[in-house]
Design a protein around this motif. Sequence first.
Motif, PDB file in Angstrom:
ATOM      1  N   THR A   1       0.839  -1.201   0.000  1.00  0.00           N
ATOM      2  CA  THR A   1       0.000   0.000   0.000  1.00  0.00           C
ATOM      3  C   THR A   1       0.874   1.252   0.000  1.00  0.00           C
ATOM      4  O   THR A   1       0.603   2.210  -0.729  1.00  0.00           O
TER       5      THR A   1
ATOM      6  N   LEU B   1      -5.607   6.612  -0.925  1.00  0.00           N
ATOM      7  CA  LEU B   1      -6.756   7.266  -1.550  1.00  0.00           C
ATOM      8  C   LEU B   1      -6.408   8.695  -1.958  1.00  0.00           C
ATOM      9  O   LEU B   1      -6.733   9.133  -3.064  1.00  0.00           O
TER      10      LEU B   1
ATOM     11  N   ARG C   1      -4.302  -2.367   0.920  1.00  0.00           N
ATOM     12  CA  ARG C   1      -5.389  -2.078   1.856  1.00  0.00           C
ATOM     13  C   ARG C   1      -6.238  -1.030   1.162  1.00  0.00           C
ATOM     14  O   ARG C   1      -5.830   0.126   1.042  1.00  0.00           O
ATOM     15  N   PRO C   2      -7.423  -1.411   0.733  1.00  0.00           N
ATOM     16  CA  PRO C   2      -8.190  -0.519  -0.160  1.00  0.00           C
ATOM     17  C   PRO C   2      -8.582   0.816   0.471  1.00  0.00           C
ATOM     18  O   PRO C   2      -8.738   1.807  -0.227  1.00  0.00           O
ATOM     19  N   GLU C   3      -8.724   0.860   1.794  1.00  0.00           N
ATOM     20  CA  GLU C   3      -9.238   2.090   2.400  1.00  0.00           C
ATOM     21  C   GLU C   3      -8.147   2.971   3.003  1.00  0.00           C
ATOM     22  O   GLU C   3      -8.454   3.938   3.704  1.00  0.00           O
ATOM     23  N   ASP C   4      -6.901   2.646   2.732  1.00  0.00           N
ATOM     24  CA  ASP C   4      -5.812   3.447   3.297  1.00  0.00           C
ATOM     25  C   ASP C   4      -5.917   4.911   2.861  1.00  0.00           C
ATOM     26  O   ASP C   4      -5.938   5.206   1.666  1.00  0.00           O
ATOM     27  N   PRO C   5      -5.976   5.829   3.822  1.00  0.00           N
ATOM     28  CA  PRO C   5      -6.193   7.237   3.467  1.00  0.00           C
ATOM     29  C   PRO C   5      -5.062   7.839   2.635  1.00  0.00           C
ATOM     30  O   PRO C   5      -5.324   8.623   1.718  1.00  0.00           O
TER      31      PRO C   5
END
Lengths: 188, 188
Positions: free
Chosen positions: A64, A119, A112-116
């Motif tokens: 990530t 994003l 990790r798809p939701e890592d700020p």
Amino acid sequence: MTTSSGGRRAYHHGDLRRAVLTAALDVIASDGPAALSLRDLARRAGVSHAAPAHHFKDRAGLLTAIAAEGFDLLAAALADAADLTDAGVRYVRFARDHPAHFAVMFQPGLHRPEDPDLLAARTRAGDRLREAVSEVAGQDDPRLAGVAAWSLAHGFATLLLTHNLTGPVGDRDPEDVFRSLAGMLFRR
Amino acid sequence: MTTSSGGRRAYHHGDLRRAVLTAALDVIASDGPAALSLRDLARRAGVSHAAPAHHFKDRAGLLTAIAAEGFDLLAAALADAADLTDAGVRYVRFARDHPAHFAVMFQPGLHRPEDPDLLAARTRAGDRLREAVSEVAGQDDPRLAGVAAWSLAHGFATLLLTHNLTGPVGDRDPEDVFRSLAGMLFRR
DNA sequence: TGTACATCAGTGAACGCGCGTTCACTGATGTAC
DNA sequence: TGTACATCAGTGAACGCGCGTTCACTGATGTAC
């Protein structure tokens, strides 16, 4: 690896995070993301095997971080693009310059798809791409033009990195070739 | 899994090769090629862990077989293409129908590079693509047109499969979208 | 139709290996007073 | 300038796990006569 003066090993590495990232990029560039193991990276960084987990919890955390760094590098590469063709050329150049980042960025299964951080970086890169599209005057559908440009650049870069263009393109400079392709897509 | 009549387990599987390939395609489609292990595939096929090695010596052998099958499926899909745009649409459709094959075919690092079956299948697919390019009349440089079409289709398919087009394209049918892109590239 | 034999497909126990994870620890650095 | 203490970064031993590979084996199938 860094020591203060003689051969004494410093207890603290200094910048282990960066060292692990660099080692990971090496491994990915030569053997792909599947070949990564935290233990191996620790070995390459000259550090005990549990140390990397201190900075990146696990493989997904490391990948990530690499993806986020990649999108930031891409955003920077696209920042000063003169037009959409130029943006495409810069996209291809980015892929050649940072093949390991490129290989990780577009495989969401690795992150990790939701890592700020990820994003945010992805948004920054997307904004740069949209800016480049908006430079194209008189396009009927700017979104479609964006997808076309992105597909062409992404496909060309991918095929190039996976050595699938050695036949048809031969020894011509890839960026020149791409410029010709973009000319077909955006005839003035 | 197949038994002759009742619950008795047949000693010979019947078509273990196919069963392992199918299990492998499932795993790749959901978790990527990195998640493959021969032991796991044996488990899924309901067979002892050493059995798959009988058909595919190892992971690379299995992935090579998948890539070869993929190129044959692609060649078949491109066989009756009406023109270059249609070939691109079929390329995208192939990628959607066979995402696991697609994910393996263009990563030479996963294959035995000199496998004769793979080389032959790749050549067949390449021939079909070249045929489609030759249908385009009045193209200044047919090879360049081929690379353009391939890059566009490959990039679009890749971005689609990696869920990177959910934003810009939304809910439109991907094949329709691609047809529009190809229209930009090969204006009549 | 029957028998003998070769070949093929799959078994299951054993091995050694590298991995991720945990945990009590220790050395180095920063901060408060 | 000095001391005490908290926090942080990295250590190293231990664990359990799934993996690939090897190997002697056995059951099933095909073929020759």
